[in-house]
Design an enzyme around this catalytic site. Sequence first.
Site, short mmCIF file in Angstrom:
data_model
loop_
_atom_site.label_atom_id
_atom_site.label_comp_id
_atom_site.label_asym_id
_atom_site.label_seq_id
_atom_site.Cartn_x
_atom_site.Cartn_y
_atom_site.Cartn_z
N ASP A 1 0.83 -1.21 0.00
CA ASP A 1 0.00 0.00 0.00
C ASP A 1 0.86 1.26 0.00
OD1 ASP A 1 -2.50 1.38 0.08
OD2 ASP A 1 -2.25 1.68 2.24
N LYS B 1 1.26 -15.39 -3.01
CA LYS B 1 1.65 -16.62 -3.70
C LYS B 1 2.59 -17.49 -2.88
CE LYS B 1 0.93 -14.81 -8.35
NZ LYS B 1 -0.14 -15.79 -8.65
N ARG C 1 -10.48 11.01 -11.90
CA ARG C 1 -9.85 11.08 -10.59
C ARG C 1 -9.35 9.72 -10.12
NH1 ARG C 1 -14.33 12.86 -7.04
NH2 ARG C 1 -12.79 12.64 -5.39
N LYS C 2 -9.53 8.68 -10.92
CA LYS C 2 -9.14 7.33 -10.54
C LYS C 2 -7.75 6.99 -11.10
CE LYS C 2 -13.88 5.54 -10.40
NZ LYS C 2 -14.82 4.51 -10.94
#
Length: 237
Positions: free
Chosen positions: A158, A182, A203-204
């Site tokens: 993140d 994995k 905006r994405k």
Amino acid sequence: MLGRCAARALGALRGLREGAPPARSPGPSRRLLSSEKVSDENHSLPKPCWSKDMRLLFDQFMKKCEDGSWIHLPSYEYIATQRSQDFPTFIHASELINKEKLSQGRLFTKSFEDGLGFEYVMFYNDAEKRIVCVFQGGPHLQGMPGFFHGGAIATMIDATVGMNAIVSGGIVMTANLNIDFKRPIPLCSIVLINSQLDKIEGRKLFVSCNVQSVDKKILYTEATSLFVKLDLEKKFD
């Protein structure tokens, strides 16, 4: 992620685009974020707790920075508070939080003693819209005995994809993060977190990521993410 490191990263990118020498990592033309309590120690510089391999990777990427193709991104300890004239949204939200507690805010990845938690350094390639994070996790990030906790890996994913979104689109927040674990990652090992901006739709911002061994022979994790650029004029509760 809305900290001083983001402001300085954006400043470094501005300097590169304007033809400034990349080695200087110039500061932003205007301060995006300000803080009453800010540590000026750059945690993305070599420390005694860094392993020999991490230091070697750092030196290799710093060599790539010499021609301006890559930028070394700084990392600081405290998240900045916002000036009301620039960030009315966050000022409105912060009214819901005890001011004393807010002033004690500290970046989660910097809340461990050196060498025990998250040790990392990020490098950004503006032409490719790509970030590589060299991550060395400490013994306090253990999940199953001998392996990193999945939440610790998710945190670093993140942080990496988020920084990619920030330098590409400005102030953003995570809207969605999908992670495919994995293989377990051995505790105290070093991995490369490779982040790529895939596309921008309004905006994405869509960013993908994978976590590999240093020799790139082992794929530990893959992830996709969606970030939304915030409307700084819109208030929320």
